[in-house]
Design a protein around this motif. Structure first.
Motif, PDB file in Angstrom:
ATOM      1  N   GLN A 129       0.846  -1.177   0.000  1.00 50.54           N
ATOM      2  CA  GLN A 129       0.000   0.000   0.000  1.00 50.54           C
ATOM      3  C   GLN A 129       0.887   1.234   0.000  1.00 50.54           C
ATOM      4  O   GLN A 129       1.961   1.239   0.616  1.00 50.54           O
ATOM      5  CB  GLN A 129      -0.913  -0.004   1.232  1.00 50.54           C
ATOM      6  CG  GLN A 129      -2.077   0.962   1.162  1.00 50.54           C
ATOM      7  CD  GLN A 129      -3.099   0.700   2.263  1.00 50.54           C
ATOM      8  OE1 GLN A 129      -2.757   0.238   3.348  1.00 50.54           O
ATOM      9  NE2 GLN A 129      -4.360   0.998   1.995  1.00 50.54           N
ATOM     10  N   VAL A 130       0.450   2.263  -0.704  1.00 51.04           N
ATOM     11  CA  VAL A 130       1.172   3.542  -0.706  1.00 51.04           C
ATOM     12  C   VAL A 130       0.692   4.363   0.481  1.00 51.04           C
ATOM     13  O   VAL A 130      -0.519   4.522   0.695  1.00 51.04           O
ATOM     14  CB  VAL A 130       0.944   4.301  -2.021  1.00 51.04           C
ATOM     15  CG1 VAL A 130       1.606   5.676  -1.962  1.00 51.04           C
ATOM     16  CG2 VAL A 130       1.488   3.505  -3.202  1.00 51.04           C
ATOM     17  N   LEU A 131       1.655   4.865   1.269  1.00 51.59           N
ATOM     18  CA  LEU A 131       1.342   5.618   2.490  1.00 51.59           C
ATOM     19  C   LEU A 131       1.951   7.015   2.415  1.00 51.59           C
ATOM     20  O   LEU A 131       2.917   7.257   1.687  1.00 51.59           O
ATOM     21  CB  LEU A 131       1.894   4.895   3.719  1.00 51.59           C
ATOM     22  CG  LEU A 131       1.473   3.436   3.937  1.00 51.59           C
ATOM     23  CD1 LEU A 131       2.172   2.864   5.157  1.00 51.59           C
ATOM     24  CD2 LEU A 131      -0.040   3.327   4.084  1.00 51.59           C
ATOM     25  N   THR A 245       8.024   7.264 -10.281  1.00 54.81           N
ATOM     26  CA  THR A 245       8.126   5.923  -9.708  1.00 54.81           C
ATOM     27  C   THR A 245       6.743   5.284  -9.571  1.00 54.81           C
ATOM     28  O   THR A 245       5.782   5.915  -9.144  1.00 54.81           O
ATOM     29  CB  THR A 245       8.823   5.978  -8.339  1.00 54.81           C
ATOM     30  OG1 THR A 245      10.098   6.605  -8.497  1.00 54.81           O
ATOM     31  CG2 THR A 245       9.042   4.578  -7.787  1.00 54.81           C
ATOM     32  N   LYS A 246       6.684   4.018  -9.939  1.00 54.77           N
ATOM     33  CA  LYS A 246       5.425   3.277  -9.900  1.00 54.77           C
ATOM     34  C   LYS A 246       5.578   2.036  -9.024  1.00 54.77           C
ATOM     35  O   LYS A 246       6.675   1.515  -8.828  1.00 54.77           O
ATOM     36  CB  LYS A 246       5.016   2.811 -11.309  1.00 54.77           C
ATOM     37  CG  LYS A 246       5.200   3.821 -12.417  1.00 54.77           C
ATOM     38  CD  LYS A 246       4.178   4.925 -12.380  1.00 54.77           C
ATOM     39  CE  LYS A 246       4.342   5.848 -13.587  1.00 54.77           C
ATOM     40  NZ  LYS A 246       3.437   6.997 -13.561  1.00 54.77           N
ATOM     41  N   THR A 256       0.819   4.949  -9.052  1.00 56.21           N
ATOM     42  CA  THR A 256       1.938   5.892  -9.052  1.00 56.21           C
ATOM     43  C   THR A 256       2.279   6.282  -7.620  1.00 56.21           C
ATOM     44  O   THR A 256       1.393   6.443  -6.780  1.00 56.21           O
ATOM     45  CB  THR A 256       1.574   7.152  -9.864  1.00 56.21           C
ATOM     46  OG1 THR A 256       1.357   6.765 -11.226  1.00 56.21           O
ATOM     47  CG2 THR A 256       2.686   8.184  -9.807  1.00 56.21           C
ATOM     48  N   ILE A 257       3.576   6.421  -7.347  1.00 56.58           N
ATOM     49  CA  ILE A 257       4.045   6.869  -6.039  1.00 56.58           C
ATOM     50  C   ILE A 257       4.474   8.331  -6.187  1.00 56.58           C
ATOM     51  O   ILE A 257       5.436   8.639  -6.884  1.00 56.58           O
ATOM     52  CB  ILE A 257       5.228   6.013  -5.552  1.00 56.58           C
ATOM     53  CG1 ILE A 257       4.859   4.524  -5.600  1.00 56.58           C
ATOM     54  CG2 ILE A 257       5.651   6.419  -4.146  1.00 56.58           C
ATOM     55  CD1 ILE A 257       6.062   3.608  -5.566  1.00 56.58           C
ATOM     56  N   TRP A 258       3.757   9.223  -5.539  1.00 53.07           N
ATOM     57  CA  TRP A 258       4.052  10.647  -5.662  1.00 53.07           C
ATOM     58  C   TRP A 258       5.180  11.036  -4.714  1.00 53.07           C
ATOM     59  O   TRP A 258       5.425  10.347  -3.706  1.00 53.07           O
ATOM     60  CB  TRP A 258       2.797  11.469  -5.372  1.00 53.07           C
ATOM     61  CG  TRP A 258       1.784  11.363  -6.472  1.00 53.07           C
ATOM     62  CD1 TRP A 258       0.987  10.298  -6.751  1.00 53.07           C
ATOM     63  CD2 TRP A 258       1.513  12.339  -7.474  1.00 53.07           C
ATOM     64  NE1 TRP A 258       0.221  10.542  -7.862  1.00 53.07           N
ATOM     65  CE2 TRP A 258       0.514  11.799  -8.334  1.00 53.07           C
ATOM     66  CE3 TRP A 258       1.991  13.622  -7.737  1.00 53.07           C
ATOM     67  CZ2 TRP A 258       0.006  12.489  -9.422  1.00 53.07           C
ATOM     68  CZ3 TRP A 258       1.478  14.321  -8.824  1.00 53.07           C
ATOM     69  CH2 TRP A 258       0.504  13.758  -9.657  1.00 53.07           C
ATOM     70  N   GLN A 261       5.680  10.200  -0.795  1.00 54.19           N
ATOM     71  CA  GLN A 261       4.979   8.976  -0.413  1.00 54.19           C
ATOM     72  C   GLN A 261       5.939   7.794  -0.369  1.00 54.19           C
ATOM     73  O   GLN A 261       7.065   7.865  -0.869  1.00 54.19           O
ATOM     74  CB  GLN A 261       3.843   8.685  -1.412  1.00 54.19           C
ATOM     75  CG  GLN A 261       2.765   9.747  -1.431  1.00 54.19           C
ATOM     76  CD  GLN A 261       1.679   9.460  -2.446  1.00 54.19           C
ATOM     77  OE1 GLN A 261       1.830   8.616  -3.331  1.00 54.19           O
ATOM     78  NE2 GLN A 261       0.558  10.167  -2.332  1.00 54.19           N
ATOM     79  N   ARG A 262       5.504   6.718   0.237  1.00 56.73           N
ATOM     80  CA  ARG A 262       6.302   5.502   0.333  1.00 56.73           C
ATOM     81  C   ARG A 262       5.412   4.283   0.109  1.00 56.73           C
ATOM     82  O   ARG A 262       4.204   4.349   0.225  1.00 56.73           O
ATOM     83  CB  ARG A 262       6.977   5.406   1.700  1.00 56.73           C
ATOM     84  CG  ARG A 262       6.010   5.284   2.874  1.00 56.73           C
ATOM     85  CD  ARG A 262       6.777   5.419   4.182  1.00 56.73           C
ATOM     86  NE  ARG A 262       5.959   5.278   5.380  1.00 56.73           N
ATOM     87  CZ  ARG A 262       5.287   6.270   5.953  1.00 56.73           C
ATOM     88  NH1 ARG A 262       5.281   7.480   5.397  1.00 56.73           N
ATOM     89  NH2 ARG A 262       4.589   6.081   7.060  1.00 56.73           N
ATOM     90  N   VAL A 263       6.068   3.173  -0.199  1.00 53.51           N
ATOM     91  CA  VAL A 263       5.357   1.907  -0.360  1.00 53.51           C
ATOM     92  C   VAL A 263       5.679   1.028   0.834  1.00 53.51           C
ATOM     93  O   VAL A 263       6.851   0.849   1.193  1.00 53.51           O
ATOM     94  CB  VAL A 263       5.780   1.193  -1.660  1.00 53.51           C
ATOM     95  CG1 VAL A 263       5.066  -0.142  -1.777  1.00 53.51           C
ATOM     96  CG2 VAL A 263       5.471   2.049  -2.862  1.00 53.51           C
ATOM     97  N   SER A 264       4.644   0.491   1.436  1.00 49.53           N
ATOM     98  CA  SER A 264       4.823  -0.435   2.554  1.00 49.53           C
ATOM     99  C   SER A 264       4.438  -1.838   2.091  1.00 49.53           C
ATOM    100  O   SER A 264       3.315  -2.058   1.632  1.00 49.53           O
ATOM    101  CB  SER A 264       3.955  -0.012   3.741  1.00 49.53           C
ATOM    102  OG  SER A 264       4.160  -0.882   4.843  1.00 49.53           O
TER     103      SER A 264
END
Length: 309
Positions: A129-131, A245-246, A256-258, A261-264
């Motif tokens: 999930q993107v956080l 970055t995706k 898309t990761i803005w 933001q980060r991916v967990s």
């Protein structure tokens, strides 16, 4: 197994796959099953329609195609607890699929399913999930995505091949920064796919572990890591002014990761459940045959080496 509610997904654009799907649909309907059928491919995702159309538990998902078809089925059906019979009809490598030869006697296969003459292989999955925001109560900025092979965090652009700088945290502690083409977080199942191509380790699918592998890192000191399944891996894109970055799930675009933001990524509580028809099913045989290891090039009739036994 009761065969009341069945979904059949065939490989989009493949006439052989569609033909066999229709054959099985007719045979199952003759036995009183309710069958939903549709194509699965890059531009075809039948699973939201399938899931919104059924009013009872899915007894079986029959997936005809290659590994891509099996991966798509696992991503969408593992949260539903559905059993998946994936068969290599029109596929290529077939790491996750049963051989086509075992599938051609329609009535015999259905008899085996109804009589529970099969094994079930359960495979670990990941969720991501993107956080955004602080570490204590971050705000989710995307849906929750699932994968059977790997989550990849890598940039994409129409007019150039961008690289990225990614910082990786494990359980809240910064472990490394990677400058290169991206980062893979894989399951043991995915260790024989993109991760293997990126020189990551091959991990037995009976294990529960997370494999983190940098893609073409500029530093020779950046190495793959094998982590325990309870780990939480956070990946932060650094220094980006635009959203390049995706997040990719099993090779399919997630989101898309803005900037900021980060991916967990963590282990999912859902398992992909595959039906195994082969009586001689072996992970090591699959490695030898699919990856062309030595066991497929040199054969001895007595299954020994050069000795006379």
């Amino acid at each position: 197994m009761e065969l009341k509610q069945i979904i059949i997904a065939y490989k989009a654009g493949d006439t052989q796959s569609k033909s066999w799907a229709e054959t099985y649909a007719r045979a199952l309907e003759k036995r009183g099953a309710h069958v939903l059928m549709g194509p699965s491919g890059v531009k075809d995702n039948p699973y939201p329609v399938f899931l919104s159309s059924v009013s009872s538990q899915i007894d079986l998902a029959l997936v005809l195609g290659g590994d891509g078809s099996a991966l798509a089925a696992a991503r969408h059906l593992a949260p539903e607890g559905a059993l998946i019979l994936a068969v290599n009809v029109g596929g290529h490598l077939g790491f996750l699929t049963e051989p086509f030869e075992l599938f051609q006697d329609t009535e015999a296969v259905i008899d085996r399913l109804e009589s529970d003459v099969y094994a079930i292989q359960r495979r670990m999955m990941l969720q991501a999930q993107v956080l955004e925001g602080g570490r204590i109560k971050p705000e989710p900025m995307s849906d929750r995505f699932f994968c059977l092979n790997e989550m990849s965090v890598k940039p994409a652009s129409i007019d150039r091949m961008p690289t990225s700088i990614l910082e990786m945290e494990v359980d809240g502690e910064v472990v490394d920064q990677f400058q290169g083409d991206g980062l893979l977080v894989a399951t043991p199942t995915g260790s024989t796919c993109y991760t293997a191509s990126a020189n990551g380790p091959i991990v037995h699918p009976g294990m529960e572990a997370m494999v983190v592998t940098p893609i073409c890192p500029l530093s020779l000191s950046s190495r793959p890591l094998v982590l325990p399944p309870g780990s939480v891996v956070n990946v932060w894109p650094l220094g980006e002014q635009e959203p390049l970055t995706k997040l990719w799930t099993d090779g399919a675009l997630g989101t898309t990761i803005w900037p900021g933001q980060r991916v967990s990524v963590s282990m999912s509580k859902h398992l992909a459940k595959f039906i195994i028809l082969r009586e001689d099913h072996s992970f090591y045989t699959t490695l030898r045959e699919k990856l062309w290891w030595a066991g497929t090039r040199v054969h001895y009739d007595n299954e020994h080496r050069n000795g006379n036994h």
